[in-house]
Design an enzyme around this catalytic site. Structure first.
Site, PDB file in Angstrom:
ATOM      1  N   ASP A 186       0.875  -1.162   0.000  1.00  9.61           N
ATOM      2  CA  ASP A 186       0.000   0.000   0.000  1.00  9.61           C
ATOM      3  C   ASP A 186       0.921   1.224   0.000  1.00  9.61           C
ATOM      4  OD1 ASP A 186      -2.228   1.653   0.234  1.00  9.61           O
ATOM      5  OD2 ASP A 186      -2.210   1.552   2.419  1.00  9.61           O
ATOM      6  N   ASP A 245      -0.163   4.902   1.248  1.00  6.05           N
ATOM      7  CA  ASP A 245      -0.397   5.804   2.375  1.00  6.05           C
ATOM      8  C   ASP A 245      -0.176   5.107   3.707  1.00  6.05           C
ATOM      9  OD1 ASP A 245      -1.258   8.146   0.872  1.00  6.05           O
ATOM     10  OD2 ASP A 245      -2.976   6.920   0.304  1.00  6.05           O
TER      11      ASP A 245
END
Length: 560
Positions: free
Chosen positions: A52, A54
């Site tokens: 991922d 963020d």
């Protein structure tokens, strides 16, 4: 001549003779470099590393980033009619923690355990307990599956929202212009429920993230809001040498490109002296607009991104994986197809316990690595405040001493009130070391809902995935034994089961003389019939039959 470990382990009895007692102590890396293990995982079996962006690749600085989100959300609420006084509030990082539950009926922030038992209850800035708590929660318990009423604030993006909810409830409860009610507040003939207030906050947060200026202000001052780690290019380049690496983020391409360009903006490449490389070169597959957790189910249409304009090209992408192409949408099945990998080949690394970890684990069987930035602070308290933990252990010893010579025939009632008060005081001091809401993982001796989710869904977890840099890619992450109370509190000393009073104590489950038993059975049955069942009894296994969580694949071993 030195003896190898493999030679020593041929005979376990020889190991102590070949080693001094200090060498028998298990080697552990520095606490802040550690990766912690819930389920064993053999790194050499991982063929793909997924990320991922963020709060995983891009870690946002705290409290600067939360303060920005808080301010923008307050401004949005004021713009739709909320009181101007709210602009006076500033984000306080000592109050919120992740994993709290907001009760949309009574407006309370709750910290609960895995079963819904209340650990902490706060109405605005007021912490309530005892009779006051029981008025609203008679059994000090909530039904967590009542998702219409209870909302779990599980993500790092929820931290500003968590504190804002406390600010709003406290303001409307105590401001003399408003009349406080059990389920909301009144302004003259107007009634606002906590449920409506909560929905306004949720809508404002979504607006700030998707339509507001949060991303714009972030990229305007990346140094202020985003952590930049020089070890990132090195780790990803090493991962790419042993497997495939992909990025799956919910962010759009323009924002992703600016963040990732900053993260890899070094004058050199993976190592000092090597040439600089664009961030895209560190990934085999880049996928934006993933829309997790939908991504781990049916997903969305897979499209191609025009990296010059950031816009999507028309039509569904149906071709093979191409390096240099950025994709939008798709699903976890798409990733498996494009990379030629199946579930357990993939280690997915993310910070969102629901959107990243739970769904990838339950729907795809991917191996999971949860990034918990707060773990650095948790470890600091655990080590720096060890005196508090030691005092609690001492108080337990004192308590046991008072009851040492007493049994059910005793009428004596030791006065334990002073010890109980001290236990409560030390436990409170320990909780406050983490912040007003206490530890992310526990309240006193009781684990939180968040802790139970980490243990259930994350195979590995750490403060940062960068900690993988300190382990070889052949490493076996082996889970520690999870001890039950009868194991963790009982010494390994010999107990003669024949002296125990339990009727099952003398039941021998370790060995049976099957030959003798077979002979007796034969004597009893031969006069009745010469026909016998194929197997009269089970044979004790001579090979390993139990799954010991060593990340073993028996079929693969046999093939080898």
């Amino acid at each position: 001549m030195t003896t190898s470990w493999s030679d020593r382990l041929q005979n376990a009895a020889d190991v102590p003779a070949n080693m001094d007692k200090h060498a028998l102590k298990k080697y552990r890396r520095e606490a802040y470099h550690r990766v912690f293990v819930n389920r064993s995982l053999a790194m050499e079996k991982i063929k793909c590393f997924g990320f991922d962006m963020d709060y995983t690749l891009a870690v946002y600085k705290s409290p600067e980033y939360e303060s920005l989100g808080f301010e923008l959300t307050v401004e949005r609420l004021v713009s739709i009619g909320y009181p101007q006084e709210l602009l006076s509030f500033a984000y306080d990082s000592t109050f919120p923690t992740r994993g709290l539950v907001f009760d949309t009926l009574y407006g309370n922030l709750l910290k609960v355990d895995a079963y819904g038992n209340l650990l902490v209850c706060a109405h605005g800035f007021n912490f309530i307990r005892g009779p006051e708590t029981r008025e609203q929660y008679p059994n000090k318990f909530i039904q967590r599956d009542d998702t219409e009423r209870f909302y779990i604030l599980n993500t790092l993006f929820n931290l500003p929202e968590t504190y804002l909810l406390a600010c709003l409830v406290d303001f409307f409860t105590n401001c003399p212009r408003y009349t406080s009610c059990d389920t909301g507040f009144k302004d003259g003939d107007l009634f606002m429920s906590y449920r409506s207030m909560f929905q306004d906050v949720r809508d404002a947060v979504d607006w700030v993230h998707y339509k507001g200026s949060l991303k714009e202000k972030t990229v305007e001052n990346l140094e202020k809001y985003v952590v930049k780690d020089g070890k990132l290019p090195l780790l990803l380049s090493r991962m790419k040498e042993v497997g495939k690496v992909f990025l799956a983020t919910n962010s759009d391409y323009k924002y992703t490109d600016k963040i990732m360009t900053y993260l890899f903006d070094f004058p050199h490449g993976p190592k000092p002296g090597s040439s600089h490389r664009p961030w895209q070169s560190y990934f085999d597959l880049i996928l934006v607009d993933a829309r997790k957790p939908l991504f781990f189910g049916e997903g969305t249409v897979l499209r191609q991104v025009d990296t010059k304009t950031g816009k999507l090209k028309i039509g569904t992408y149906t071709g093979p994986l191409q390096h240099g192409i950025v994709y939008s949408g798709g699903s976890s099945d798409t990733i498996c197809d494009l990379l030629g990998a199946k579930g357990k080949d993939i280690l997915y690394i993310g910070d969102h316990i629901f959107g990243d970890i739970l769904k990838s684990k339950k729907r795809q069987g991917w191996r999971t690595f949860l990034v918990i930035p707060e773990l650095a602070q948790e470890l600091h308290v655990w080590t720096d405040k060890s005196s508090l933990f030691e005092e609690l252990q001492s108080l337990d010893i004192f308590l046991a001493e008072l009851y040492k010579h007493l049994d059910s025939s005793s009428n004596e009632r030791p006065d334990i009130s002073s010890i109980q008060r001290r236990i409560k005081k030390v436990t409170h001091d320990m909780d406050m070391c983490y912040g007003m809401m206490g530890s992310l993982f526990r309240s006193g001796s009781r684990q939180t809902l968040f802790a139970s989710q980490v243990m259930r869904y994350a195979d590995l977890y750490a403060a940062s995935f960068i900690n993988l840099l300190y382990y070889p890619f052949s490493y076996l992450f082996r889970a520690a034994h999870v001890l039950m109370p009868h194991e963790s509190t009982v010494e390994h000393t010999h107990v003669d089961i024949n002296e125990m009073e339990s009727p099952l104590a003398t039941r021998n489950r370790t060995s049976v003389d099957f030959k003798d038993t077979d002979y007796k059975r034969h004597q009893l049955t031969r006069s009745i019939s010469e026909i016998k069942p194929p197997n009269l009894f089970p044979l004790a296994p001579q090979e390993i039959t139990h799954c010991h969580d060593e990340d073993d694949d028996e079929e693969e071993e046999e093939e080898e």
